[in-house]
Design an enzyme around this catalytic site. Sequence first.
Site, PDB file in Angstrom:
ATOM      1  N   ASP A 199     -36.438  47.626 -77.109  1.00  0.00           N
ATOM      2  CA  ASP A 199     -35.893  48.233 -75.556  1.00  0.00           C
ATOM      3  C   ASP A 199     -34.083  47.935 -75.517  1.00  0.00           C
ATOM      4  OD1 ASP A 199     -36.614  49.463 -73.614  1.00  0.00           O
ATOM      5  OD2 ASP A 199     -36.698  48.107 -72.220  1.00  0.00           O
TER       6      ASP A 199
ATOM      7  N   HIS B 288     -26.964  53.379 -66.152  1.00  0.00           N
ATOM      8  CA  HIS B 288     -28.056  52.285 -65.606  1.00  0.00           C
ATOM      9  C   HIS B 288     -26.793  50.804 -65.917  1.00  0.00           C
ATOM     10  CE1 HIS B 288     -30.993  49.102 -65.593  1.00  0.00           C
ATOM     11  NE2 HIS B 288     -31.078  49.125 -66.428  1.00  0.00           N
TER      12      HIS B 288
ATOM     13  N   ARG C 230     -20.139  41.407 -63.072  1.00  0.00           N
ATOM     14  CA  ARG C 230     -18.989  41.041 -63.266  1.00  0.00           C
ATOM     15  C   ARG C 230     -18.415  42.422 -62.626  1.00  0.00           C
ATOM     16  NH1 ARG C 230     -21.753  41.315 -68.054  1.00  0.00           N
ATOM     17  NH2 ARG C 230     -22.042  43.331 -68.365  1.00  0.00           N
TER      18      ARG C 230
ATOM     19  N   GLU D  88     -39.084  50.723 -64.651  1.00  0.00           N
ATOM     20  CA  GLU D  88     -37.133  51.320 -65.250  1.00  0.00           C
ATOM     21  C   GLU D  88     -37.971  52.287 -65.596  1.00  0.00           C
ATOM     22  OE1 GLU D  88     -35.738  48.129 -67.882  1.00  0.00           O
ATOM     23  OE2 GLU D  88     -34.296  47.572 -65.911  1.00  0.00           O
TER      24      GLU D  88
ATOM     25  N   GLU E 143     -37.999  54.565 -68.507  1.00  0.00           N
ATOM     26  CA  GLU E 143     -37.571  55.248 -69.524  1.00  0.00           C
ATOM     27  C   GLU E 143     -38.430  56.221 -70.401  1.00  0.00           C
ATOM     28  OE1 GLU E 143     -36.579  51.909 -71.690  1.00  0.00           O
ATOM     29  OE2 GLU E 143     -36.808  50.720 -69.790  1.00  0.00           O
TER      30      GLU E 143
ATOM     31  N   ASP F  73     -41.274  49.879 -68.318  1.00  0.00           N
ATOM     32  CA  ASP F  73     -40.188  49.273 -68.737  1.00  0.00           C
ATOM     33  C   ASP F  73     -39.975  47.694 -66.811  1.00  0.00           C
ATOM     34  OD1 ASP F  73     -38.878  46.724 -69.735  1.00  0.00           O
ATOM     35  OD2 ASP F  73     -37.472  46.993 -69.882  1.00  0.00           O
TER      36      ASP F  73
ATOM     37  N   ARG G 281     -37.165  41.367 -62.066  1.00  0.00           N
ATOM     38  CA  ARG G 281     -35.814  41.015 -61.576  1.00  0.00           C
ATOM     39  C   ARG G 281     -34.808  39.336 -61.848  1.00  0.00           C
ATOM     40  NH1 ARG G 281     -34.644  44.990 -64.073  1.00  0.00           N
ATOM     41  NH2 ARG G 281     -34.881  46.707 -63.566  1.00  0.00           N
TER      42      ARG G 281
ATOM     43  N   GLN H  31     -35.735  37.387 -64.712  1.00  0.00           N
ATOM     44  CA  GLN H  31     -35.246  38.155 -65.537  1.00  0.00           C
ATOM     45  C   GLN H  31     -33.962  37.544 -65.058  1.00  0.00           C
ATOM     46  OE1 GLN H  31     -34.425  42.149 -65.403  1.00  0.00           O
ATOM     47  NE2 GLN H  31     -33.084  41.978 -66.737  1.00  0.00           N
TER      48      GLN H  31
ATOM     49  N   LYS I  30     -39.636  40.170 -68.724  1.00  0.00           N
ATOM     50  CA  LYS I  30     -39.828  41.722 -69.037  1.00  0.00           C
ATOM     51  C   LYS I  30     -41.497  41.481 -69.650  1.00  0.00           C
ATOM     52  CE  LYS I  30     -36.110  44.074 -68.651  1.00  0.00           C
ATOM     53  NZ  LYS I  30     -35.892  45.374 -67.790  1.00  0.00           N
TER      54      LYS I  30
ATOM     55  N   THR J 121     -45.631  46.347 -69.782  1.00  0.00           N
ATOM     56  CA  THR J 121     -44.850  47.671 -69.968  1.00  0.00           C
ATOM     57  C   THR J 121     -45.661  48.474 -70.271  1.00  0.00           C
ATOM     58  OG1 THR J 121     -43.400  46.802 -71.487  1.00  0.00           O
ATOM     59  CG2 THR J 121     -43.677  48.733 -71.819  1.00  0.00           C
TER      60      THR J 121
ATOM     61  N   THR K  37     -33.150  52.290 -68.716  1.00  0.00           N
ATOM     62  CA  THR K  37     -33.540  53.255 -68.069  1.00  0.00           C
ATOM     63  C   THR K  37     -32.894  54.433 -67.959  1.00  0.00           C
ATOM     64  OG1 THR K  37     -33.744  50.825 -66.393  1.00  0.00           O
ATOM     65  CG2 THR K  37     -33.284  52.699 -65.582  1.00  0.00           C
TER      66      THR K  37
ATOM     67  N   GLU L 177     -30.962  49.249 -59.404  1.00  0.00           N
ATOM     68  CA  GLU L 177     -30.160  50.136 -59.084  1.00  0.00           C
ATOM     69  C   GLU L 177     -29.746  50.889 -57.296  1.00  0.00           C
ATOM     70  OE1 GLU L 177     -28.894  52.596 -62.366  1.00  0.00           O
ATOM     71  OE2 GLU L 177     -30.843  52.275 -63.213  1.00  0.00           O
TER      72      GLU L 177
HETATM   73 MN    MN Z   1     -35.851  48.400 -69.718  1.00  0.00          MN
END
Ligand code: MN
Length: 436
Positions: free
Chosen positions: A138, A145, A154, A210, A212, A244, A248, A251, A264, A268, A368, A382
């Site tokens: 992936d 994204h 960051r 997500e 995709e 996907d 969170r 993750q 993840k 899927t 994504t 997001e």
């Molecule tokens: Mn993904």
Amino acid sequence: MALDDTHDPKRKSWIETANAAGAEFPLQNLPLGVFRRKGSGEAPRGGVAIGDRILDLASAHRARLLSGDAAQAAEAASGPTLNRLMGMGNGASRALRRALSEALGAEAASRRSAVEPHLVAMRDAEMTLPCEIGDFSDFFSSIHHATNAGRSLRPDNPLAANFKYIPVAYHSRASSVVADGAPVRRPHGQIKPGSSEAPIHSACRALDCEVELGFYIGAGNALGTSIPIDQAEDRIFGFCLLNDWSARDIQGWESTPLGPFLGKSFCTTVSPWIVTLAAMEPFRCADYARAAGDPAPLPYLTAKTEGGFDIAIEALISTPKQRQAGGTPMRFALCNARNGYWTVAQMVTHHTVNGCNLRPGDLFGTGTLSGPEAGTLGCLLEITKRGSEAMTLANGEERRWLEDGDEITFRARAEKPGHVGIGFGQCGGRIEPATA
Ligand code: MN
């Protein structure tokens, strides 16, 4: 590959439902999948979607409906997976496309009585995964994204330094890829409820999806070899939609320093029809327009031809409350495959630059496909800024993350003036409560 008779927008099928405005599966599409009659206990076999029907490739082959290369391709697609057809290279699936386009075209109405016994109504069929997926990688190809997702890690420099040089990816899990309609069980894992709190074992509290595009490898490459960029696209057998699903909280705690794992790998979902590379030919577009000052791709990632595809993918949510009230699912995102900073060809070439071998049926995800504006963000991370701002649904309900009973469905279309638009079918799943 150029446009040919199979893309001719004037051509229609003798199957009337294929000619309807907005039909997902007109004569110009002819996607491949694996199906059987619902509840029949029959062996799954390859089929081609046309209008509201499926052409059974196994029975068509047994009846000698096709000849030459097309017959060989149909034979290779007669079993429960399409891997053998994929491994034959795209010449085989193109021969099958040409033969079926002719047999199902309105000008071949005289063949109707020969073809009709091999048609199954879609509503009477159940689809399975189209192939055995050996590996699933992936990617992370949308700069929007990547920037949005990096912001909480960051804040001053959200985009990682490698993003504009490398099509970044992680190895995901092939065994838990499921087809449209399969339930999605809320996963358990280790989460850290707050930055100063100790980790606990818990059901996921921050479940996300997500948006995709997926794609399958056709003919692969031998271990120790790489696929040059100008040959990369033809190694793609075809495209699907891919969700996907992402936990969170799991993750977030597990991903330092090695990236996503259990957050993840629990599930899927893919749409079961594979829209072939040939069917996508009219919907090519330019690569993503890099900002002035962005580095050019390194030479091994620089193609001579355009590598973009214009595919609009929408994401819909349906909640238990909406369904009880008889409401319709609400669209919460409209993404596009054009939003990928990296093309699918660049992903294939980069994946093999170290000599890694790809095999027929390997699955790739683009990552994504968020765009720059509100309404084009392809995951709740997001949309809700990592759960800090609720998304309000049409009925007033709010969502920061997905709740049990929520159903997420992706649908997509490729359109271009002067061409017959094509659809991808459906990629959906409903969240089931975590096991006790
Ligand atoms: Mn993904």
